[in-house]
Each structure stands twice: as C-alpha cells, then as structure tokens.
Design an enzyme around this catalytic site. Structure first.
Site, mmCIF file in Angstrom:
data_model
loop_
_atom_site.group_PDB
_atom_site.id
_atom_site.type_symbol
_atom_site.label_atom_id
_atom_site.label_comp_id
_atom_site.label_asym_id
_atom_site.label_seq_id
_atom_site.Cartn_x
_atom_site.Cartn_y
_atom_site.Cartn_z
ATOM 1 N N ASN A 60 0.886 -1.163 0.000
ATOM 2 C CA ASN A 60 0.000 0.000 0.000
ATOM 3 C C ASN A 60 0.927 1.217 0.000
ATOM 4 O OD1 ASN A 60 -1.745 2.094 0.561
ATOM 5 N ND2 ASN A 60 -2.809 1.046 2.240
ATOM 6 N N LYS B 215 3.267 0.990 3.155
ATOM 7 C CA LYS B 215 2.908 0.003 4.169
ATOM 8 C C LYS B 215 2.946 -1.349 3.480
ATOM 9 C CE LYS B 215 -0.437 3.106 6.296
ATOM 10 N NZ LYS B 215 -1.861 3.367 6.413
ATOM 11 N N ARG C 94 -2.298 -2.015 -3.748
ATOM 12 C CA ARG C 94 -3.409 -1.060 -3.706
ATOM 13 C C ARG C 94 -3.145 -0.037 -4.807
ATOM 14 N NH1 ARG C 94 -4.433 4.025 0.249
ATOM 15 N NH2 ARG C 94 -6.513 4.528 -0.483
ATOM 16 N N HIS D 273 -11.357 4.508 -1.591
ATOM 17 C CA HIS D 273 -11.360 3.706 -0.360
ATOM 18 C C HIS D 273 -12.308 2.513 -0.504
ATOM 19 C CE1 HIS D 273 -10.400 7.704 1.875
ATOM 20 N NE2 HIS D 273 -9.277 7.004 1.771
ATOM 21 N N HIS E 269 -15.390 6.079 6.544
ATOM 22 C CA HIS E 269 -13.945 5.770 6.563
ATOM 23 C C HIS E 269 -13.219 7.086 6.833
ATOM 24 C CE1 HIS E 269 -10.134 3.853 4.999
ATOM 25 N NE2 HIS E 269 -9.849 5.134 4.898
ATOM 26 N N LEU E 270 -12.732 7.241 8.066
ATOM 27 C CA LEU E 270 -12.123 8.509 8.470
ATOM 28 C C LEU E 270 -10.641 8.294 8.782
ATOM 29 C CD1 LEU E 270 -15.004 9.601 10.946
ATOM 30 C CD2 LEU E 270 -14.871 9.967 8.466
ATOM 31 N N ARG F 49 -7.221 17.911 2.995
ATOM 32 C CA ARG F 49 -8.056 18.196 1.822
ATOM 33 C C ARG F 49 -9.370 18.852 2.245
ATOM 34 N NH1 ARG F 49 -7.667 12.149 -0.418
ATOM 35 N NH2 ARG F 49 -5.792 11.837 0.840
ATOM 36 N N ASP G 185 -3.505 16.254 12.172
ATOM 37 C CA ASP G 185 -3.689 15.024 12.948
ATOM 38 C C ASP G 185 -4.821 15.238 13.962
ATOM 39 O OD1 ASP G 185 -3.446 12.951 14.906
ATOM 40 O OD2 ASP G 185 -1.431 12.569 14.163
ATOM 41 N N GLU H 282 -11.879 4.757 14.131
ATOM 42 C CA GLU H 282 -11.670 3.671 15.095
ATOM 43 C C GLU H 282 -11.241 4.184 16.460
ATOM 44 O OE1 GLU H 282 -8.923 0.822 13.283
ATOM 45 O OE2 GLU H 282 -10.031 1.037 11.403
ATOM 46 N N ASN H 283 -10.579 5.356 16.472
ATOM 47 C CA ASN H 283 -9.952 5.801 17.722
ATOM 48 C C ASN H 283 -10.547 7.039 18.380
ATOM 49 O OD1 ASN H 283 -7.651 3.860 17.840
ATOM 50 N ND2 ASN H 283 -7.202 4.784 15.846
HETATM 51 N N1 ADP Z 1 -6.095 7.852 18.972
HETATM 52 C C1 ADP Z 1 -6.460 8.637 17.953
HETATM 53 N N2 ADP Z 1 -7.338 9.641 18.152
HETATM 54 C C2 ADP Z 1 -7.710 10.434 17.132
HETATM 55 N N3 ADP Z 1 -7.250 10.316 15.881
HETATM 56 C C3 ADP Z 1 -6.377 9.336 15.629
HETATM 57 C C4 ADP Z 1 -5.935 8.440 16.638
HETATM 58 N N4 ADP Z 1 -5.071 7.570 16.082
HETATM 59 C C5 ADP Z 1 -4.971 7.915 14.777
HETATM 60 N N5 ADP Z 1 -5.742 8.971 14.500
HETATM 61 C C6 ADP Z 1 -5.919 9.669 13.224
HETATM 62 O O1 ADP Z 1 -5.898 8.741 12.156
HETATM 63 C C7 ADP Z 1 -5.231 9.338 11.034
HETATM 64 C C8 ADP Z 1 -4.602 8.260 10.163
HETATM 65 O O2 ADP Z 1 -5.590 7.333 9.823
HETATM 66 P P1 ADP Z 1 -5.226 6.085 8.896
HETATM 67 O O3 ADP Z 1 -6.488 5.359 8.651
HETATM 68 O O4 ADP Z 1 -4.076 5.352 9.469
HETATM 69 O O5 ADP Z 1 -4.806 6.881 7.601
HETATM 70 P P2 ADP Z 1 -4.124 6.467 6.249
HETATM 71 O O6 ADP Z 1 -4.305 4.983 6.083
HETATM 72 O O7 ADP Z 1 -4.901 7.272 5.268
HETATM 73 O O8 ADP Z 1 -2.699 6.884 6.373
HETATM 74 C C9 ADP Z 1 -4.205 10.268 11.643
HETATM 75 O O9 ADP Z 1 -4.031 11.399 10.841
HETATM 76 C C10 ADP Z 1 -4.811 10.651 12.975
HETATM 77 O O10 ADP Z 1 -5.409 11.926 12.839
HETATM 78 C C1 UVW Z 2 -7.961 7.701 -1.802
HETATM 79 C C2 UVW Z 2 -7.429 8.268 -0.542
HETATM 80 O O1 UVW Z 2 -7.819 9.332 -0.135
HETATM 81 O O2 UVW Z 2 -6.530 7.513 0.126
HETATM 82 P P1 UVW Z 2 -5.755 7.885 1.479
HETATM 83 O O3 UVW Z 2 -6.791 8.054 2.524
HETATM 84 O O4 UVW Z 2 -4.858 6.705 1.698
HETATM 85 O O5 UVW Z 2 -5.024 9.169 1.198
HETATM 86 MG MG MG Z 3 -5.829 4.521 4.655
#
Ligand code: ADP
Ligand code: UVW
Ligand code: MG
Length: 401
Positions: free
Chosen positions: A11, A18, A93, A182, A210-211, A243, A284, A335-336
């Site tokens: 990914n 990853k 991916r 996603h 999906h956040l 974004r 973040d 999730e968090n």
């Molecule tokens: N414990 C937490 N509380 C709030 N937000 C969190 C926590 N852990 C991770 N995040 C948020 O999750 C985001 C990353 O999500 P993730 O699904 O791993 O993203 P990606 O796969 O797009 O890199 C981080 O930018 C952070 O803001």
């Molecule tokens: C499509 C997309 O936004 O992917 P990511 O959340 O990994 O940046």
């Molecule tokens: Mg992701």
C-alpha cells in the site's frame, strides 16, 4: 503458476509504503512494516518479523525504489525474501482505476500504462502505486502482480449518483464522473458489519464512514455501493486531514481571477493545505482534540467543521438508503476518536440513532457495537483491513477462484 500460499501486499502512499506478508491458509501476518519519509531526510523503516519483535532502519530513502529494496532486504533476513517459493503474488493497492478497472487485475505492461494515464485524477496516489508495482516486478519478474483498485467497489453507483450535472458531451469526452475511493475498505467494512450483526450482507443497509488521512462516506445497500462521497478525484466530500472536501467550484475561478493564484497553486491549496490543517494548522485529529480540550478556538472550529460535514452526509445517506441498519466508523479517526463519533451521532434520536456513551469510550481493536441495545440503528466501530482484503482478492485471482 506458483504453488505458494503467501501474498505480499503493498500500500504505497506519496511518502510512505505500508506492507504486509499474509499467509492465505489462515490469514496470519508472516511479517509487516512501514517505510516513512520517502524522498525526505530522516527516513525510517519499521519492520515486524514473524516472531513479533521489531526492527528499525533509520536511513534516507531517496525514492520508492530505495524503500522497497530495503523492505525486500528485511524480508530476506527473515528467510521470506521476494524470491521465496511460498509467495503466490504481490497485491498492490491502486487508488484510481478509472472506468476500465472494476475488478482485481493482473498487471501487464499495458495495464501499467493505463494506470499511468490516470495519474492526473489521482496525483497524490497513483504515481506511488506505480512505483511499487515497478519495483516488485523488477525484483521478481515471474511473480503475478495484482492491482486492486480503490474505485472498484464503487463501480455499481447508479447513474444519477455517478453523474455530475454538467454538459454531457464534455463529461463523456473527458470521462468526468464520480468514481469514489477507499472502496476496498468500504467493501470489507460493510461485510464485516453484517457479520457483527449476525446477518446476511445482502439484507443490510449500512452507512460506512472511513475517516483516515483521506476520508469518505458510503451508502451500501445489501452489499452494493449506491452512493459515496469522493468523486472524480479523492478531493470531494468530507473534511479531511489536508483536503477541503466539498467546496463551491466557483472558488477556483475566484482565487484565480481575483487572487491571481495559478491552477497548480489552487490544486496544492485544496489538496495539501486545507481540511483540518487549513482550518487550524494541524492535520492530525489527535492534536486537534488535544488543542480543543485546552480551549483553543481554531482547533475547536476545525473539529466542529469536520463533524458538521460528517453529519450532513449521515443525513443525506439516510435519505438515499431509506432504511439504515447500521452506521459504522472505521480507519484511524473513526476507530480511535470517541469524541468524533459522539459529536457525529449527537441529537439524532429522532432518526433512531442512540449512541451509548460508555460503550463509545471503550478502547479496543475489535469490531464492536457502540449504540444502546434499543437503538433502531446500530452504531458500530469496525477496524478496516484493506491489506487482508487486497490479499484475498489477489489470491483468488491467481488461484482462478
Ligand atoms: N487515537 C487517535 N485519536 C484520534 N485520531 C487518531 C488516533 N489515532 C490515529 N488517528 C488519526 O488517524 C489518522 C490516520 O488514519 P489512517 O487510517 O491510518 O490513515 P491512512 O491509512 O490514510 O494513512 C491520523 O491522521 C490521525 O489523525
Ligand atoms: C484515496 C485516498 O484518499 O486515500 P488515502 O486516505 O490513503 O489518502
Ligand atoms: Mg488509509
């Protein structure tokens, strides 16, 4: 065909990769890791070998080739290098598959060229995905490389949801339509939600949120995606880390004509300097939450704007589905971040949505219900696993399943 039972999943993001090595006999991770800060100073590779320990490489990785070579060397140390006969495929991916790729696809030169053609509509993502494919092919030319597309699950969007209301001929000439992203996560999470509810996926209507860094919502009716918040590119929809999500297209003309910004500057603004980052200087969610708890006004506004958009989509997708069985939160924030879930569901009792504040605060890596027993709509947290889903789809393709 290789007789192996393992799939290496890549990914690749713009500055990170990853990876997971997954054994398809039982779904276990033989190894996993992450390379960060590719192309910058101070790169880092964190590798989790099969014994569960952890190895770290601190080095500069000038490009994806360097990062993936280092990953291959780590796997080699565990006796699981890319030349391993146990490998059945590499699953990649790939974010944008356009109109052509709606299924997992075996990568050929021609397929790779087509993925390259889609770079303008996924400029942050497709170049990195291509780099991953090129390096893996070079390291192990005889191994099947499978591309699994973020757009694929959304190929079922009905025409009224997929079309922008713009001149039809212009839209068709440039393939301008809503693709959605996603998808691998929305597919996996909606199916896992049905399982959590103990019901057949064909019977349940789910809103998936999906956040992560990028964020998107989807409406899934009986296992089929009928609406999603991202569009031609992964810029539309929810407020994200960097974004903007939805914004009046008129602001592009305004910033260009009145502000004198070039198209590239506006692209950079909306994709990399907006969202939470643009509103409060932090992308973040952990920082945004910490600062708003301390009373920081900008961070509070960023949080409120993020949640406001989310609630608009929950309401909209409720109307699209007519009947909602579950609202599901997933990815890093979903999730968090309990405060995000709480604020997103607050005051929606009239829609049958009743979060349980205590369940919502429980920290766990498991799929779980966070609504009250009598809530008509189940609210759940379901951890996404894009890598496992990519591995399954890749393995099914090479095994001819
Ligand atoms: N414990 C937490 N509380 C709030 N937000 C969190 C926590 N852990 C991770 N995040 C948020 O999750 C985001 C990353 O999500 P993730 O699904 O791993 O993203 P990606 O796969 O797009 O890199 C981080 O930018 C952070 O803001
Ligand atoms: C499509 C997309 O936004 O992917 P990511 O959340 O990994 O940046
Ligand atoms: Mg992701």
């Amino acid at each position: 065909m290789s007789g192996g039972t393992r799939v290496l999943v890549l990914n690749a993001g713009s500055s990170s990769v990853k990876y997971q090595l997954i054994d398809m006999l039982d779904g276990t991770r033989a190894a996993a890791g992450l390379v960060e800060r590719i192309g910058e100073r101070g790169g880092r590779l964190a590798h989790t070998p099969p014994d569960g320990g952890r190895r770290e490489v601190l080095a500069d990785f000038p490009d994806h080739t360097a990062a993936l070579s280092s990953m291959a060397a780590q796997l080699e140390l565990d006796g699981m290098g890319l030349d391993s006969p146990e490998l059945a495929a590499v699953g990649h991916r790939v974010v944008h598959g356009g109109q052509r790729f709606t299924e997992p696809t075996l990568v050929t030169d021609e397929v790779l060229d087509h993925i390259r053609l889609l770079i303008p509509v996924a400029p942050l993502h497709n170049p990195a995905n291509i780099a991953g494919i090129e390096v893996a092919r070079r390291l192990r030319p005889d191994l099947p490389q499978v591309a699994v597309f973020d757009t694929a699950f959304h190929a079922t969007l009905p025409e009224p949801a997929a079309r922008y209301a713009i001149d039809r001929r212009t839209a068709d000439a440039y393939r301008v339509r809503r693709y959605g992203f996603h998808g691998t996560s929305h597919q996996y999470v909606s199916r896992e939600t049905a399982r959590l509810l103990g019901r057949d996926p064909a019977e349940v209507n789910v809103i998936v949120l999906h956040l992560g860094n990028g964020a998107s919502a989807s409406a899934v009716a009986g296992g089929v995606c009928v609406e999603t918040s991202m569009g031609l590119t992964p810029l539309e929809g929810l407020v994200m880390g960097t974004r903007s999500g939805d914004a009046d297209p008129g602001l592009v003309f305004h910033l260009h004509r009145v502000g004198g910004l070039t198209i590239d500057e506006i692209d950079d603004l909306l994709n990399r300097r907006s969202g939470l980052l643009g509103l409060c200087g932090d992308n973040d969610m952990r920082e945004v939450l910490r600062r708003s708890e301390e009373g920081d006004e900008e961070a509070r506004l960023a949080f409120d704007a993020y949640v406001h958009r989310l609630r608009k989509y929950i309401g909209a997708y409720y109307a699209v589905l007519g009947r909602v069985d579950a609202i599901v939160f997933t990815a890093g924030v979903g999730e968090n971040a309990a405060p995000v879930r709480e604020a997103a569901c607050a005051g929606l009792q009239a829609l049958g949505i009743e979060l349980d504040p205590e369940l919502n605060e429980v920290r766990s890596g498991e799929a779980r219900v966070v609504s009250r027993a009598y809530s008509r709509v189940t609210v759940a947290v379901v951890p996404t696993d894009e890598e496992l889903e990519i591995a399954r789809q890749s393995f099914a393709l090479v095994r001819g399943a």
